[in-house]
Motif scaffolding. Structure first.
Motif, mmCIF file in Angstrom:
data_model
loop_
_atom_site.group_PDB
_atom_site.id
_atom_site.type_symbol
_atom_site.label_atom_id
_atom_site.label_comp_id
_atom_site.label_asym_id
_atom_site.label_seq_id
_atom_site.Cartn_x
_atom_site.Cartn_y
_atom_site.Cartn_z
ATOM 1 N N GLN A 20 -6.520 -2.371 -7.238
ATOM 2 C CA GLN A 20 -5.081 -2.091 -6.563
ATOM 3 C C GLN A 20 -4.624 -0.667 -6.666
ATOM 4 O O GLN A 20 -4.122 0.018 -5.884
ATOM 5 C CB GLN A 20 -4.004 -3.042 -7.196
ATOM 6 N N LEU B 42 -5.212 -8.905 -4.268
ATOM 7 C CA LEU B 42 -5.383 -7.206 -4.137
ATOM 8 C C LEU B 42 -3.975 -6.871 -3.760
ATOM 9 O O LEU B 42 -3.753 -5.728 -3.763
ATOM 10 C CB LEU B 42 -6.304 -7.008 -3.005
ATOM 11 N N HIS B 43 -2.882 -7.683 -3.308
ATOM 12 C CA HIS B 43 -1.830 -7.162 -2.925
ATOM 13 C C HIS B 43 -1.743 -6.515 -1.684
ATOM 14 O O HIS B 43 -1.031 -5.311 -1.484
ATOM 15 C CB HIS B 43 -0.940 -6.501 -4.050
#
Length: 180
Positions: A119, A148-149
């Protein structure tokens, strides 16, 4: 920005949509593109793949890593192990958990990924999946995007994004790349 295309399992850098995307990015965006020639596609040798990524990818300028299927996992493993900056990713049919169609991936997927490191490395990212993917369930890709956003595009149709799906990948790649 330099673009690197990391192929999936059982194919090489000249398979499916990789040459087509290379030409599209080169012609339309005047981009520098490298399609990685991965060693022994049938062997699940993490060390060999990581060596190739580490020796091929130049990190002294912004890069975009484009992976397909197992190539996505190798990109994530690379980012998990290396403190690189200015990285953008497009992950097509990506996964980080067991895939029913390929039980031989299970030992590979047992290798832990450092999601926080990944990230912190990615500036912009996009995952692409299809609800009718017969290889990687779209929910696996959705779960990966969540971990992982990163943004995800879920198509109704697209299968595992093999050769005849290339126009969709190209248009999404161009659209995504232009906003980076």
């Amino acid at each position: 920005m330099h673009y690197y295309i990391v192929p999936g399992f059982g194919v090489d850098e000249n398979s499916v949509w990789y040459p087509w995307l290379d030409q599209l990015l080169s012609d339309d965006l005047n981009a520098e593109v490298t399609r990685l020639a991965m060693p022994s596609q049938q062997a699940l040798d993490v060390a060999a793949w990581q060596h190739l990524l580490m020796t091929t990818i130049k990190t002294d300028a912004p890069i975009c890593l484009i992976g397909h299927s197992l190539g996505c996992w190798y990109i994530l493993h690379y980012l998990s192990q290396n403190n690189v900056k200015q990285v953008n990713v497009i992950l097509v049919g990506g996964f980080d958990t067991a895939v029913t169609a390929f039980p031989e991936f299970k030992p590979l997927l047992a290798v832990p990924l450092n999601y926080e490191q990944i990230q912190n490395t990615i500036d912009q990212g996009l995952l692409l999946t299809a609800k009718d993917d017969p290889v990687v369930n779209w929910q696996q890709t959705f779960a990966l995007a969540t971990r992982l956003h990163l943004d995800i595009l879920i198509q109704r149709n697209g299968g595992h994004f093999l050769g005849w799906r290339q126009p969709l990948i190209g248009e999404l790649a161009k659209l995504f790349i232009k906003i980076i």
